[in-house]
Design a protein around this motif. Structure first.
Motif, short mmCIF file in Angstrom:
data_model
loop_
_atom_site.label_atom_id
_atom_site.label_comp_id
_atom_site.label_asym_id
_atom_site.label_seq_id
_atom_site.Cartn_x
_atom_site.Cartn_y
_atom_site.Cartn_z
N LEU A 158 27.03 -0.74 -0.70
CA LEU A 158 28.12 0.41 -0.95
C LEU A 158 28.45 0.14 -2.33
O LEU A 158 28.88 -0.69 -2.95
N LEU A 159 28.11 1.37 -3.09
CA LEU A 159 28.30 1.51 -4.50
C LEU A 159 29.40 2.44 -4.88
O LEU A 159 29.49 3.30 -4.38
N HIS A 160 30.22 2.35 -6.11
CA HIS A 160 30.98 3.33 -6.63
C HIS A 160 30.75 3.84 -7.84
O HIS A 160 30.57 2.90 -8.81
N ARG A 164 33.36 8.29 -6.58
CA ARG A 164 32.59 8.71 -5.06
C ARG A 164 31.67 7.41 -4.68
O ARG A 164 31.20 6.63 -5.48
N PHE A 165 31.54 7.31 -3.46
CA PHE A 165 30.84 6.19 -2.95
C PHE A 165 29.22 6.65 -2.81
O PHE A 165 28.96 7.95 -2.69
N HIS A 166 28.26 5.78 -3.37
CA HIS A 166 26.69 5.86 -3.18
C HIS A 166 26.03 4.86 -2.77
O HIS A 166 26.74 3.74 -2.32
N THR A 167 25.02 5.06 -2.53
CA THR A 167 24.10 3.62 -1.97
C THR A 167 22.38 4.15 -2.65
O THR A 167 22.36 5.09 -3.15
N ILE A 168 21.77 2.95 -2.59
CA ILE A 168 20.52 3.38 -3.16
C ILE A 168 19.44 3.19 -1.90
O ILE A 168 19.71 2.42 -0.81
#
Length: 168
Positions: A158-160, A164-168
Protein backbone atom coordinates in the motif's frame (compact mmCIF):
# COMPACT_ATOMS: atom_id res chain seq x y z
CA UNK A 1 -25.88 26.95 -8.20
CA UNK A 2 -22.70 28.27 -9.79
CA UNK A 3 -20.48 26.15 -12.00
CA UNK A 4 -16.79 26.96 -11.71
CA UNK A 5 -14.12 26.19 -14.26
CA UNK A 6 -11.48 25.36 -11.61
CA UNK A 7 -11.36 23.02 -8.63
CA UNK A 8 -13.46 24.61 -5.85
CA UNK A 9 -10.91 23.74 -3.13
CA UNK A 10 -7.73 24.41 -5.09
CA UNK A 11 -5.26 26.62 -3.25
CA UNK A 12 -4.67 29.72 -5.40
CA UNK A 13 -1.13 29.97 -3.96
CA UNK A 14 0.00 26.35 -3.37
CA UNK A 15 2.92 25.73 -1.01
CA UNK A 16 5.80 24.31 -3.11
CA UNK A 17 7.07 22.19 -0.19
CA UNK A 18 3.63 20.61 0.22
CA UNK A 19 3.47 19.92 -3.52
CA UNK A 20 6.94 18.29 -3.39
CA UNK A 21 5.91 16.11 -0.42
CA UNK A 22 2.83 15.03 -2.34
CA UNK A 23 4.97 13.70 -5.16
CA UNK A 24 7.18 11.56 -2.91
CA UNK A 25 5.75 8.04 -2.77
CA UNK A 26 5.56 6.59 0.72
CA UNK A 27 4.89 3.11 2.05
CA UNK A 28 1.82 3.16 4.28
CA UNK A 29 2.38 1.86 7.80
CA UNK A 30 0.19 1.54 10.85
CA UNK A 31 1.74 2.48 14.19
CA UNK A 32 -0.01 1.20 17.31
CA UNK A 33 0.74 1.53 21.02
CA UNK A 34 -0.85 0.82 24.39
CA UNK A 35 -2.84 -2.05 25.80
CA UNK A 36 -6.39 -3.28 25.39
CA UNK A 37 -7.81 -0.66 27.77
CA UNK A 38 -5.86 2.26 26.35
CA UNK A 39 -4.73 1.50 22.80
CA UNK A 40 -4.09 3.96 20.04
CA UNK A 41 -2.96 3.93 16.43
CA UNK A 42 -2.15 6.14 13.47
CA UNK A 43 -1.50 5.69 9.75
CA UNK A 44 2.03 6.94 9.00
CA UNK A 45 3.76 7.36 5.63
CA UNK A 46 6.52 9.77 6.62
CA UNK A 47 9.16 7.34 7.85
CA UNK A 48 12.49 5.80 7.03
CA UNK A 49 14.66 2.98 8.31
CA UNK A 50 18.24 3.92 9.16
CA UNK A 51 20.64 0.97 8.87
CA UNK A 52 23.67 0.44 11.09
CA UNK A 53 24.84 -1.59 14.09
CA UNK A 54 21.70 -0.44 15.91
CA UNK A 55 19.11 0.10 13.16
CA UNK A 56 16.50 2.77 13.84
CA UNK A 57 13.20 3.91 12.43
CA UNK A 58 12.53 7.63 12.10
CA UNK A 59 8.99 8.90 11.63
CA UNK A 60 7.12 12.18 11.54
CA UNK A 61 4.04 12.10 13.79
CA UNK A 62 1.27 14.58 14.43
CA UNK A 63 2.15 16.37 17.70
CA UNK A 64 -1.53 16.34 18.73
CA UNK A 65 -2.10 12.64 17.96
CA UNK A 66 -3.17 10.13 20.57
CA UNK A 67 -0.51 7.83 19.12
CA UNK A 68 2.33 10.17 20.03
CA UNK A 69 0.95 10.47 23.56
CA UNK A 70 0.72 6.66 23.76
CA UNK A 71 4.27 6.15 22.51
CA UNK A 72 5.56 8.72 24.99
CA UNK A 73 3.69 7.01 27.82
CA UNK A 74 4.70 3.42 27.06
CA UNK A 75 7.99 4.05 25.25
CA UNK A 76 7.02 1.37 22.73
CA UNK A 77 5.01 0.75 19.57
CA UNK A 78 4.36 -1.74 16.79
CA UNK A 79 5.06 -0.58 13.21
CA UNK A 80 3.13 -2.61 10.63
CA UNK A 81 3.62 -2.39 6.88
CA UNK A 82 0.19 -2.31 5.24
CA UNK A 83 -0.85 -3.94 1.99
CA UNK A 84 -3.34 -3.05 -0.72
CA UNK A 85 -6.06 -4.98 1.11
CA UNK A 86 -5.62 -2.71 4.15
CA UNK A 87 -6.79 0.48 2.40
CA UNK A 88 -9.94 0.92 4.49
CA UNK A 89 -8.04 0.26 7.70
CA UNK A 90 -5.45 2.88 6.73
CA UNK A 91 -8.24 5.40 6.13
CA UNK A 92 -9.89 4.54 9.47
CA UNK A 93 -6.66 5.06 11.43
CA UNK A 94 -5.94 8.27 9.49
CA UNK A 95 -9.35 9.56 10.56
CA UNK A 96 -10.49 10.05 6.97
CA UNK A 97 -13.09 7.26 6.84
CA UNK A 98 -15.89 6.21 9.17
CA UNK A 99 -14.92 3.60 11.75
CA UNK A 100 -18.02 2.50 13.69
CA UNK A 101 -16.88 1.53 17.17
CA UNK A 102 -13.41 2.95 16.50
CA UNK A 103 -10.61 1.88 14.17
CA UNK A 104 -9.58 -1.14 16.26
CA UNK A 105 -13.02 -2.66 15.61
CA UNK A 106 -12.30 -2.70 11.85
CA UNK A 107 -9.86 -5.63 12.00
CA UNK A 108 -8.51 -8.26 14.35
CA UNK A 109 -5.55 -7.27 16.53
CA UNK A 110 -3.25 -9.35 18.73
CA UNK A 111 -2.18 -7.86 22.07
CA UNK A 112 1.62 -7.68 22.50
CA UNK A 113 3.88 -6.02 25.06
CA UNK A 114 4.66 -3.33 22.44
CA UNK A 115 1.04 -2.64 21.52
CA UNK A 116 -1.73 -4.12 19.37
CA UNK A 117 -0.52 -5.91 16.24
CA UNK A 118 -2.73 -6.38 13.19
CA UNK A 119 -3.42 -10.13 13.08
CA UNK A 120 -3.06 -10.33 9.30
CA UNK A 121 0.18 -8.38 8.98
CA UNK A 122 3.22 -10.29 7.76
CA UNK A 123 5.82 -7.52 8.06
CA UNK A 124 6.17 -5.56 11.28
CA UNK A 125 8.62 -4.31 13.89
CA UNK A 126 8.47 -3.85 17.65
CA UNK A 127 10.13 -0.51 18.42
CA UNK A 128 11.26 1.44 21.49
CA UNK A 129 11.33 5.22 21.64
CA UNK A 130 14.84 6.67 21.84
CA UNK A 131 14.19 10.35 21.25
CA UNK A 132 12.09 13.00 19.61
CA UNK A 133 12.31 16.54 18.33
CA UNK A 134 10.02 19.08 16.71
CA UNK A 135 10.45 19.31 12.95
CA UNK A 136 8.18 21.74 11.12
CA UNK A 137 4.61 20.96 12.10
CA UNK A 138 5.52 17.41 13.16
CA UNK A 139 7.41 15.55 15.84
CA UNK A 140 10.20 13.33 14.56
CA UNK A 141 10.44 10.19 16.67
CA UNK A 142 13.48 7.95 16.67
CA UNK A 143 13.02 4.36 17.78
CA UNK A 144 15.17 1.25 18.00
CA UNK A 145 14.05 -1.79 16.04
CA UNK A 146 13.84 -4.34 18.85
CA UNK A 147 12.28 -7.15 16.81
CA UNK A 148 11.68 -7.35 13.07
CA UNK A 149 9.49 -9.83 11.24
CA UNK A 150 9.63 -9.69 7.44
CA UNK A 151 6.98 -11.73 5.66
CA UNK A 152 6.89 -12.78 2.06
CA UNK A 153 6.45 -10.12 -0.58
CA UNK A 154 3.40 -11.75 -2.21
CA UNK A 155 0.95 -9.04 -1.10
CA UNK A 156 0.85 -5.82 -3.07
CA UNK A 157 2.21 -2.91 -0.99
CA UNK A 158 0.00 0.00 0.00
CA UNK A 159 1.60 3.22 -1.22
CA UNK A 160 0.55 6.86 -0.87
CA UNK A 161 1.14 9.67 -3.37
CA UNK A 162 -0.64 12.98 -3.89
CA UNK A 163 -3.42 12.16 -1.44
CA UNK A 164 -4.33 8.79 -2.98
CA UNK A 165 -3.46 5.16 -2.40
CA UNK A 166 -1.55 3.24 -5.06
CA UNK A 167 0.15 -0.12 -5.45
CA UNK A 168 2.62 -1.71 -7.84
Amino acid sequence: MTIHTGHPFADPDPDPARRLRGRVVGAVTLWTAGDRADRTGLTVTSLMVALGPEPRVLALLDPDSDLLAGVRETGRAVVQVLTWGDRQLAEAFAGTAPAPGGPFRQAEFVATSYGPRLATTTTYADVSLVGEREVGWSVEVEATLDAIIVGDDADRPLLHRRGRFHTI
